[in-house]
Design an enzyme around this catalytic site. Sequence first.
Site, mmCIF file in Angstrom:
data_model
loop_
_atom_site.group_PDB
_atom_site.id
_atom_site.type_symbol
_atom_site.label_atom_id
_atom_site.label_comp_id
_atom_site.label_asym_id
_atom_site.label_seq_id
_atom_site.Cartn_x
_atom_site.Cartn_y
_atom_site.Cartn_z
ATOM 1 N N THR A 96 0.859 -1.188 0.000
ATOM 2 C CA THR A 96 0.000 0.000 0.000
ATOM 3 C C THR A 96 0.891 1.233 0.000
ATOM 4 O O THR A 96 1.552 1.539 1.000
ATOM 5 C CB THR A 96 -0.919 0.019 1.231
ATOM 6 N N LYS A 171 -7.045 1.851 -2.956
ATOM 7 C CA LYS A 171 -6.708 1.301 -1.641
ATOM 8 C C LYS A 171 -6.704 2.388 -0.569
ATOM 9 O O LYS A 171 -7.176 2.171 0.567
ATOM 10 C CB LYS A 171 -5.337 0.619 -1.709
ATOM 11 N N LYS A 239 -0.172 5.376 8.483
ATOM 12 C CA LYS A 239 0.506 5.697 7.221
ATOM 13 C C LYS A 239 -0.511 5.844 6.085
ATOM 14 O O LYS A 239 -0.443 6.775 5.280
ATOM 15 C CB LYS A 239 1.527 4.598 6.904
#
Length: 286
Positions: A96, A171, A239
């Site tokens: 990701t 995502k 994150k």
Amino acid sequence: MKKFGFIGLGIMGNAMALNLVKAGLDVTVWNRNVDKCTELVALGAHQGKTPREVAETCDITFTIVSDPAAALAISEGPDGVVAGIGEGRSYIDMSTVDDATSQTISAAIIKAGGRFLEAPVSGTKKPAEDGTLIILAAGDKSLYDDALPAFEIMGKMSPYLGEVGQGAKMKLVVNMIMGGMLSIFSEGISLGLKANLDGKQLLDIIDAGAMANPMFKVKGPMLLDENYTTSFPLKHMQKDMRLAVDLGDKLNLTLPTAAITNESFKQARKAGFSDEDIAAIYKTVK
């Protein structure tokens, strides 16, 4: 028979690679901590010495690592994937990351003569173990077609999303929503318990209504038991929230709820909960 590489054997990668090995595919693995290769090698996987060697000896190499910096580090340098990629070989990054990082890696792979696909996954440890991840693929369509049999082993849904960057964006949007839901859920459970409501009844009522969803069903009992066994490390969600807010900034879109949620996850990291499950956000509000 195609040869597959798999780089990155953390919580997600280990389970995903294990499913490929158990399905009888020819798999070569590499991890920075070589001890994590032991189980897979015992089950029939080969062990590569470097990411470059994996890419050199496999038709398709998968990677799943923690963040953009790690994804770039795996691809770059004399022992990196790009150095091992050549004509007829392909690279699929399932990490990701932001769209710019994906595009940087894609350009380097294509320049080296290979094909590239980004394919971040939606799902945590249990879906990775069960082979029921949602794989968000974007990039070279011919590589997507070639990788689909492996995707079907690792996931239950593998939509093709178009050009490189679209998978990364999808995502981030999905995880941004998930992070926001978990944050308000934690606050709601905390408020209910402070108001002397029965926690189990509260979860049952939520599960019977329009808000019912698999995440609340799994995380709810974890909050009540204060069980933070890690299936998705909290630091990775923070994150992802940060990257989603950054994407909003690039697109001149205000995301106040996401920005506040990011700050809540930052607070949890500062409190020392980075390596615990994302459910540990609850500890900052209870």
